[in-house]
Design an enzyme around this catalytic site. Sequence first.
Site, mmCIF file in Angstrom:
data_model
loop_
_atom_site.group_PDB
_atom_site.id
_atom_site.type_symbol
_atom_site.label_atom_id
_atom_site.label_comp_id
_atom_site.label_asym_id
_atom_site.label_seq_id
_atom_site.Cartn_x
_atom_site.Cartn_y
_atom_site.Cartn_z
ATOM 1 N N SER A 244 57.094 -78.093 39.389
ATOM 2 C CA SER A 244 55.700 -77.740 39.673
ATOM 3 C C SER A 244 55.435 -76.698 40.604
ATOM 4 C CB SER A 244 54.808 -79.143 39.818
ATOM 5 O OG SER A 244 55.442 -79.892 40.972
ATOM 6 N N HIS A 274 60.598 -84.822 35.659
ATOM 7 C CA HIS A 274 59.791 -84.581 37.063
ATOM 8 C C HIS A 274 58.758 -85.648 37.073
ATOM 9 C CE1 HIS A 274 57.843 -82.306 40.001
ATOM 10 N NE2 HIS A 274 57.411 -81.370 39.576
ATOM 11 N N HIS A 321 68.164 -87.495 42.016
ATOM 12 C CA HIS A 321 67.111 -86.259 42.518
ATOM 13 C C HIS A 321 68.205 -84.784 42.667
ATOM 14 C CE1 HIS A 321 64.648 -83.585 44.939
ATOM 15 N NE2 HIS A 321 63.667 -84.582 44.407
ATOM 16 N N ARG A 330 59.623 -90.844 50.675
ATOM 17 C CA ARG A 330 58.306 -91.110 50.054
ATOM 18 C C ARG A 330 58.473 -92.503 49.350
ATOM 19 N NH1 ARG A 330 58.187 -85.976 46.183
ATOM 20 N NH2 ARG A 330 60.052 -86.820 45.861
ATOM 21 N N ASP A 376 58.872 -91.530 42.354
ATOM 22 C CA ASP A 376 58.491 -92.084 41.170
ATOM 23 C C ASP A 376 59.050 -93.751 40.983
ATOM 24 O OD1 ASP A 376 56.866 -89.827 40.507
ATOM 25 O OD2 ASP A 376 58.922 -88.899 39.923
HETATM 26 N N1 HAX Z 1 69.870 -92.264 35.217
HETATM 27 C C1 HAX Z 1 70.985 -91.703 34.354
HETATM 28 N N2 HAX Z 1 71.776 -90.616 34.431
HETATM 29 C C2 HAX Z 1 71.512 -89.874 35.570
HETATM 30 C C3 HAX Z 1 70.460 -89.984 36.387
HETATM 31 C C4 HAX Z 1 69.689 -91.475 36.270
HETATM 32 N N3 HAX Z 1 68.674 -91.771 37.203
HETATM 33 N N4 HAX Z 1 70.437 -89.072 37.454
HETATM 34 C C5 HAX Z 1 71.213 -88.309 37.171
HETATM 35 N N5 HAX Z 1 71.844 -88.725 35.820
HETATM 36 C C6 HAX Z 1 72.908 -87.813 35.314
HETATM 37 C C7 HAX Z 1 72.330 -86.745 34.778
HETATM 38 O O1 HAX Z 1 71.619 -86.854 33.609
HETATM 39 C C8 HAX Z 1 73.501 -85.857 34.527
HETATM 40 O O2 HAX Z 1 74.062 -86.401 33.077
HETATM 41 P P1 HAX Z 1 74.991 -85.268 32.348
HETATM 42 O O3 HAX Z 1 76.098 -84.625 33.055
HETATM 43 O O4 HAX Z 1 75.466 -86.140 31.295
HETATM 44 O O5 HAX Z 1 73.795 -84.211 31.709
HETATM 45 C C9 HAX Z 1 74.514 -86.300 35.672
HETATM 46 O O6 HAX Z 1 73.906 -87.610 36.130
HETATM 47 C C10 HAX Z 1 74.318 -85.389 37.030
HETATM 48 O O7 HAX Z 1 73.033 -85.071 37.014
HETATM 49 P P2 HAX Z 1 72.725 -84.705 38.717
HETATM 50 O O8 HAX Z 1 73.286 -83.541 39.185
HETATM 51 O O9 HAX Z 1 72.873 -86.253 39.399
HETATM 52 O O10 HAX Z 1 71.155 -84.696 38.570
HETATM 53 P P3 HAX Z 1 70.108 -83.313 38.145
HETATM 54 O O11 HAX Z 1 70.025 -82.573 39.321
HETATM 55 O O12 HAX Z 1 70.682 -82.794 36.998
HETATM 56 O O13 HAX Z 1 68.742 -83.988 37.960
HETATM 57 C C11 HAX Z 1 67.135 -85.541 37.898
HETATM 58 C C12 HAX Z 1 68.003 -84.689 38.718
HETATM 59 C C13 HAX Z 1 66.060 -86.053 38.660
HETATM 60 C C14 HAX Z 1 66.482 -84.841 36.743
HETATM 61 C C15 HAX Z 1 67.991 -86.864 37.360
HETATM 62 O O14 HAX Z 1 68.465 -87.538 38.597
HETATM 63 C C16 HAX Z 1 67.148 -87.671 36.405
HETATM 64 O O15 HAX Z 1 67.065 -87.587 35.258
HETATM 65 N N6 HAX Z 1 66.609 -88.870 37.129
HETATM 66 C C17 HAX Z 1 65.645 -89.658 36.387
HETATM 67 C C18 HAX Z 1 64.329 -89.271 35.973
HETATM 68 C C19 HAX Z 1 63.589 -89.196 37.354
HETATM 69 O O16 HAX Z 1 63.429 -90.293 38.309
HETATM 70 N N7 HAX Z 1 62.842 -88.002 37.674
HETATM 71 C C20 HAX Z 1 62.041 -87.665 38.693
HETATM 72 C C21 HAX Z 1 62.816 -86.984 39.929
HETATM 73 C C22 HAX Z 1 61.883 -86.816 41.157
HETATM 74 C C23 HAX Z 1 60.772 -85.994 40.748
HETATM 75 O O17 HAX Z 1 60.626 -84.706 40.458
HETATM 76 N N8 HAX Z 1 59.462 -86.629 40.834
HETATM 77 O O18 HAX Z 1 58.294 -86.002 40.252
#
Ligand code: HAX
Length: 440
Positions: A244, A274, A321, A330, A376
Amino acid sequence: MSIIEKLQQKFEKNALPTRERVNRLRKEYGDYVLGEYTLGQVLAGQKGIQALLCETSALDANEGIRFRGYSIPELQGLLPKLDPNGEPLPEGIFYLMLMNELPTEADVKELGQYWVDNCDLPGYVAQVLSAVPVDTHPMTQFSIGILALQKDSKFAAAYNDGVSKQEYWRYTMMDVMDLIAKLPSVAAYIYRRKYKNNDHIAPNKSLDWSGNLAHMMGFDDDGLKRLMRLYMTIHTDHEGGNVSAHATKLVASALSDPYLSFAAAMNGLAGPLHGLANQEVIRWVYDMLKELGTDTPSSEQIRNYCEETLEKGRVIPGYGHAVLRKTDPRYMAQREFALKYLPNDPLFHTISHLYEVVPDVLRATGKVANPWPNVDAHSGTLLIHYGLVEYDFYTVLFGVSRALGVLASMVLDRYLGLPLERPKSFTSEAMLAKIDATKK
Ligand code: HAX
């Protein structure tokens, strides 16, 4: 002098050293090497590449967010409050991010008064929102409402009139103040229309900005108002690279006005990786409790449910994250709020139980960089406690708060005269050819 003129005068004085510093970096250190980055980093979403200037907040992987150098626990002591034992007023964190200076009680009062005094929506915004099918997701409606307000952009009008680029930030600040003033009304309009039979509530202009938001949504108890002040403070900013904040910067770099830029931010916040994660957490927890047939699942039941989620190729929302490598402060601020005000809430107990179980499950995958909860994971349970149960609305509340950080940054970016963002892209074929050529 109007409050806007006062803010502009103070802002110019306080932001001048930053402009001088940035100009010095441009002039004297333009060839300073920031670091090397790999193809892997680019293909992983540019993770870890320092490529953006952001002054309002900075994120440390282990410590979490600091707003102009202050952590959340520090700000809970330093920012003005309505009640000495209550939560800080978000007006204060906006002032801090914009001015790089802690506000006085009078600063915060004046700012909040301007926002509530200017919260009324032009009639055409309600008309536009009324034309949208009521089952449209609230975040889509929010983005539409923000875009509808763009008609009155003072920046766009000044640009059309040929205003000098030195003055852009002044009109940007005017739009930012108007937009922040109106966001609670857009949010409340969507909420009342979608969930409360289109029965709207007039603002109470004697309340603070968050209190008036709670009031217009139909919550006049102290609990939700208190929670809104915390919620609106902690969701404001998370440095410059999150979707964002970066969307705001990118779109604003084309000299789009604050309405256009912030609508783009909200379209990014509406993604499940996000901000939409806050609704997904509650949806996922309710699905879990329903499937398990209990409100008090055991650790083993939770573990099995998490493993099933992962096996289905889904993420566990609220965990992980892109930058943080520890529990999000937070999350901790909200946990402390829950321990203080709702320690016996059953859903809070489930959220706490998840905190004990989920990190181990994610660690066991061997691929999740951060197994800890983010902001979240906790917010929904607090809202539900006070009766705000419509969880597909939650990301709108996140969006109202996010405005304070990304729009404070936008004023500063305009003042610094940051240029058009235009990174270079490549095709995979050309990249492979380049790599092959270096091997010969
Ligand atoms: N559940 C399952 N798998 C997860 C995970 C979770 N909570 N967090 C990371 N992973 C997975 C990723 O999908 C990725 O898998 P692949 O290699 O198969 O694609 C792997 O672990 C490595 O990812 P990462 O390097 O740990 O994480 P990223 O930096 O790529 O992504 C995310 C960060 C926040 C998008 C990710 O942790 C996620 O999808 N979390 C769940 C959704 C979430 O809570 N989002 C909110 C984040 C905070 C925010 O922005 N708030 O607004």
